[in-house]
Design a protein around this motif. Structure first.
Motif, PDB file in Angstrom:
ATOM      1  N   HIS A 123      49.193  14.150 114.562  1.00 37.45           N
ATOM      2  CA  HIS A 123      48.786  15.327 115.326  1.00 37.45           C
ATOM      3  C   HIS A 123      49.923  15.790 116.234  1.00 37.45           C
ATOM      4  O   HIS A 123      50.123  16.989 116.422  1.00 37.45           O
ATOM      5  CB  HIS A 123      47.544  15.010 116.167  1.00 37.45           C
ATOM      6  CG  HIS A 123      46.325  14.769 115.320  1.00 37.45           C
ATOM      7  ND1 HIS A 123      45.643  15.782 114.715  1.00 37.45           N
ATOM      8  CD2 HIS A 123      45.711  13.611 114.958  1.00 37.45           C
ATOM      9  CE1 HIS A 123      44.630  15.270 114.021  1.00 37.45           C
ATOM     10  NE2 HIS A 123      44.653  13.958 114.145  1.00 37.45           N
ATOM     11  N   ASN A 128      49.390  21.571 111.653  1.00 37.02           N
ATOM     12  CA  ASN A 128      48.088  21.655 110.975  1.00 37.02           C
ATOM     13  C   ASN A 128      47.670  20.306 110.381  1.00 37.02           C
ATOM     14  O   ASN A 128      47.024  20.259 109.339  1.00 37.02           O
ATOM     15  CB  ASN A 128      48.127  22.731 109.891  1.00 37.02           C
ATOM     16  CG  ASN A 128      49.143  22.396 108.800  1.00 37.02           C
ATOM     17  OD1 ASN A 128      50.005  21.540 108.997  1.00 37.02           O
ATOM     18  ND2 ASN A 128      49.043  23.048 107.659  1.00 37.02           N
ATOM     19  N   ASN A 130      45.415  18.297 111.089  1.00 34.39           N
ATOM     20  CA  ASN A 130      43.966  18.077 110.889  1.00 34.39           C
ATOM     21  C   ASN A 130      43.448  18.689 109.592  1.00 34.39           C
ATOM     22  O   ASN A 130      42.372  18.343 109.140  1.00 34.39           O
ATOM     23  CB  ASN A 130      43.149  18.555 112.107  1.00 34.39           C
ATOM     24  CG  ASN A 130      43.391  20.026 112.377  1.00 34.39           C
ATOM     25  OD1 ASN A 130      44.333  20.610 111.818  1.00 34.39           O
ATOM     26  ND2 ASN A 130      42.567  20.629 113.208  1.00 34.39           N
ATOM     27  N   THR A 131      44.250  19.573 108.945  1.00 31.53           N
ATOM     28  CA  THR A 131      43.821  20.135 107.653  1.00 31.53           C
ATOM     29  C   THR A 131      44.291  19.265 106.480  1.00 31.53           C
ATOM     30  O   THR A 131      43.953  19.530 105.337  1.00 31.53           O
ATOM     31  CB  THR A 131      44.395  21.550 107.438  1.00 31.53           C
ATOM     32  OG1 THR A 131      45.828  21.452 107.313  1.00 31.53           O
ATOM     33  CG2 THR A 131      44.057  22.479 108.596  1.00 31.53           C
ATOM     34  N   TYR A 132      45.084  18.243 106.737  1.00 38.81           N
ATOM     35  CA  TYR A 132      45.591  17.396 105.648  1.00 38.81           C
ATOM     36  C   TYR A 132      44.458  16.564 105.049  1.00 38.81           C
ATOM     37  O   TYR A 132      43.598  16.073 105.778  1.00 38.81           O
ATOM     38  CB  TYR A 132      46.660  16.414 106.186  1.00 38.81           C
ATOM     39  CG  TYR A 132      48.048  16.974 106.316  1.00 38.81           C
ATOM     40  CD1 TYR A 132      48.274  18.316 106.610  1.00 38.81           C
ATOM     41  CD2 TYR A 132      49.154  16.144 106.157  1.00 38.81           C
ATOM     42  CE1 TYR A 132      49.558  18.811 106.748  1.00 38.81           C
ATOM     43  CE2 TYR A 132      50.445  16.624 106.290  1.00 38.81           C
ATOM     44  CZ  TYR A 132      50.638  17.961 106.585  1.00 38.81           C
ATOM     45  OH  TYR A 132      51.907  18.443 106.720  1.00 38.81           O
ATOM     46  N   PRO A 133      44.473  16.379 103.717  1.00 35.91           N
ATOM     47  CA  PRO A 133      43.521  15.430 103.122  1.00 35.91           C
ATOM     48  C   PRO A 133      43.782  14.018 103.666  1.00 35.91           C
ATOM     49  O   PRO A 133      44.927  13.691 104.006  1.00 35.91           O
ATOM     50  CB  PRO A 133      43.858  15.487 101.624  1.00 35.91           C
ATOM     51  CG  PRO A 133      44.693  16.708 101.422  1.00 35.91           C
ATOM     52  CD  PRO A 133      45.369  16.995 102.721  1.00 35.91           C
ATOM     53  N   GLN A 134      42.729  13.222 103.708  1.00 37.75           N
ATOM     54  CA  GLN A 134      42.844  11.893 104.321  1.00 37.75           C
ATOM     55  C   GLN A 134      43.994  11.050 103.753  1.00 37.75           C
ATOM     56  O   GLN A 134      44.746  10.445 104.520  1.00 37.75           O
ATOM     57  CB  GLN A 134      41.520  11.128 104.218  1.00 37.75           C
ATOM     58  CG  GLN A 134      41.473   9.836 105.025  1.00 37.75           C
ATOM     59  CD  GLN A 134      41.738  10.057 106.519  1.00 37.75           C
ATOM     60  OE1 GLN A 134      41.220  10.992 107.116  1.00 37.75           O
ATOM     61  NE2 GLN A 134      42.586   9.220 107.112  1.00 37.75           N
ATOM     62  N   LYS A 137      47.087  12.038 105.376  1.00 42.97           N
ATOM     63  CA  LYS A 137      47.100  11.607 106.778  1.00 42.97           C
ATOM     64  C   LYS A 137      47.537  10.142 106.861  1.00 42.97           C
ATOM     65  O   LYS A 137      48.376   9.782 107.682  1.00 42.97           O
ATOM     66  CB  LYS A 137      45.707  11.759 107.396  1.00 42.97           C
ATOM     67  CG  LYS A 137      45.334  13.190 107.740  1.00 42.97           C
ATOM     68  CD  LYS A 137      43.990  13.212 108.454  1.00 42.97           C
ATOM     69  CE  LYS A 137      43.648  14.637 108.870  1.00 42.97           C
ATOM     70  NZ  LYS A 137      42.223  14.817 109.132  1.00 42.97           N
ATOM     71  N   LEU A 306      45.729  22.831  97.123  1.00 45.28           N
ATOM     72  CA  LEU A 306      45.009  21.773  97.843  1.00 45.28           C
ATOM     73  C   LEU A 306      44.215  20.867  96.908  1.00 45.28           C
ATOM     74  O   LEU A 306      43.979  19.698  97.204  1.00 45.28           O
ATOM     75  CB  LEU A 306      44.065  22.437  98.863  1.00 45.28           C
ATOM     76  CG  LEU A 306      43.383  21.549  99.882  1.00 45.28           C
ATOM     77  CD1 LEU A 306      44.392  20.910 100.821  1.00 45.28           C
ATOM     78  CD2 LEU A 306      42.366  22.350 100.683  1.00 45.28           C
ATOM     79  N   PRO A 313      51.705  19.783 101.434  1.00 46.09           N
ATOM     80  CA  PRO A 313      51.677  20.944 102.331  1.00 46.09           C
ATOM     81  C   PRO A 313      53.099  21.361 102.724  1.00 46.09           C
ATOM     82  O   PRO A 313      53.998  20.525 102.790  1.00 46.09           O
ATOM     83  CB  PRO A 313      50.935  20.424 103.575  1.00 46.09           C
ATOM     84  CG  PRO A 313      50.378  19.094 103.211  1.00 46.09           C
ATOM     85  CD  PRO A 313      51.146  18.569 102.057  1.00 46.09           C
ATOM     86  N   THR A 315      54.066  22.178 105.546  1.00 46.69           N
ATOM     87  CA  THR A 315      54.455  21.583 106.828  1.00 46.69           C
ATOM     88  C   THR A 315      54.916  20.132 106.648  1.00 46.69           C
ATOM     89  O   THR A 315      55.440  19.527 107.559  1.00 46.69           O
ATOM     90  CB  THR A 315      53.289  21.600 107.838  1.00 46.69           C
ATOM     91  OG1 THR A 315      52.129  21.041 107.204  1.00 46.69           O
ATOM     92  CG2 THR A 315      52.996  23.004 108.302  1.00 46.69           C
TER      93      THR A 315
END
Ligand code: NAG
Ligand code: NAG
Ligand code: NAG
Ligand code: NAG
Length: 358
Positions: A123, A128, A130-134, A137, A306, A313, A315
């Motif tokens: 974070h 972004n 929090n929009t990443y798939p688990q 992350k 996605l 992503p 980012t």
């Protein structure tokens, strides 16, 4: 029930890799995907060889897993530096920080001591996040962790030095696939008169949210066949780069003299005799330039969809991918083990392992 599932699922779906792969290397060396149906044909007729069961001390964590204190310093080419565009994406930033560190160390004749596992605050680093798939992350959080204890080892696997070491990425639960490979294309011994050895690369099997606890069974399997290398990390798609790097480290220590390494998935079929003859026909000497052979994927770029398994992503990474060999199966010279391992310290992990290798 399993029989029925097999009947239902086999004819319709090539169950493993949607992107069915067929590599046509010279001289008819063909790798292709062997669906689970075919593997079952082999598995249904398997018999365990009479080699006896050696119990293993699975509590033991091998010495070789301790982080190395310092690693070889390398020169990074301008070509590679220019290849990574300077952008604000997370991976690109990390890579450029590494370029700067290497320049500084070279100027000051410093030494590089890789950090121990440092968890990354996603974070804090990616807008972004929090929009990443688990799974992504998890990847970002653990991008800085490269050392995990080794649970099963075979330090003498490469004595005497093999001509070809077959290295197969597997997961603990896939016993049937490993057994099919042992009985077919992965059989150890002489092939075309040259020594071939086999290892499987595995992550954890300890239960506790890492999948069912198959530790005891795995110990039994390894006692019979002696071809498993296992480390204590969660065995997921985005940890395959970690698995690669742990293997390079193992090979650098225990198998630097193998002439060639074949690295592939456990759901493929390899024509091992054809590969061995092809490699032999290259007639390479100690000083020949090394090879990196497979299905070359050039000018590929990250998938931004996605829904894709390989979604990256913008980012996380910006830019094209380097040329690389598809991860289903490729071959490289043993003389590359040392340089690849050295270089791996200076490149941040990438979620897709064959891209990282490229
Ligand atoms: C491994 O550790 C467990 C618990 O610490 C112990 O009960 C078991 O006997 C150990 N096994 C071996 C083979 O040393
Ligand atoms: C673990 O294995 C290593 C290498 O095989 C050995 O040197 C060491 O003594 C073992 N440690 C324990 C606690 O059994
Ligand atoms: C990789 O393995 C580590 C250690 O088990 C785990 O914490 C992490 O979540 C895994 N990463 C991914 C992407 O699954
Ligand atoms: C292999 O290379 C050696 C020397 O480099 C050469 O003498 C020999 O003829 C070559 N053999 C083949 C089959 O090309």
């Amino acid at each position: 029930r399993r029989e029925r599932e097999r009947e239902i699922s086999c004819p319709r779906t090539p169950p493993i890799h949607k992107e069915m792969m067929r590599l046509n290397v010279q001289n008819g060396v063909v790798f292709g995907v062997l669906g689970i149906c075919l593997i079952n044909v082999f598995v249904n007729i398997f018999r365990i060889p009479q080699r006896g069961y050696r119990p293993r001390n699975l509590n033991n964590t091998s010495e070789t897993t301790q982080p190395v204190a310092r690693v070889e310093l390398i020169q990074i080419s301008h070509q590679f530096k220019n290849f990574v565009p300077v952008k604000s994406a997370f991976w690109n930033k990390r890579q450029h920080q590494m370029f700067q560190l290497v320049d500084l160390l070279l100027e000051t004749s410093g030494v590089y001591i890789p950090p121990r596992c440092q968890l990354t605050d996603g974070h804090g680093s990616i807008d972004n996040f929090n929009t990443y798939p688990q799974p992504l992350k998890d990847f970002v959080r653990y991008i800085g962790c490269r050392h995990f204890p080794q649970l099963i080892d075979h330090p003498r696997k490469c004595q005497p030095e093999p001509f070809l070491l077959l290295v197969v990425k597997s997961v603990v639960g896939s016993f049937e696939r490993r057994q099919a490979i042992r009985e077919t294309w992965g059989k150890e011994g002489k092939v075309e008169g040259l020594e071939v050895r086999l290892v499987f690369l595995l992550g954890s099997s300890r239960g506790e949210g890492y999948g069912p606890n198959l530790k005891a069974l795995l110990g039994f399997e390894d006692g019979l066949y002696g071809d498993l290398l296992q480390w204590d990390f969660r065995d997921t798609l985005f940890n395959l780069t970690l698995k690669d790097t742990l293997f390079l480290r193992w090979a650098d220590t225990h198998c630097p003299g193998a002439r060639y390494i074949f690295k592939g998935d456990d759901d493929i079929f390899l024509n091992t005799p054809a590969l061995v003859s092809h490699l032999r026909s290259l007639n390479q000497t100690e000083t020949s330039s090394p090879i990196y052979l497979g299905q070359s994927i050039l000018n590929a770029s990250p998938l931004r969809d996605l829904k894709s398994k390989y979604f990256i992503p913008s980012t996380l990474y910006e830019g094209a991918y380097p040329g690389y060999m598809g991860g289903g199966g490729f071959v490289y010279s043993g003389s590359l083990i040392k340089p690849l391992y050295a270089v791996s310290h200076y490149i941040p992990f990438f979620p897709i392992d064959d891209v990282f290798t490229g």
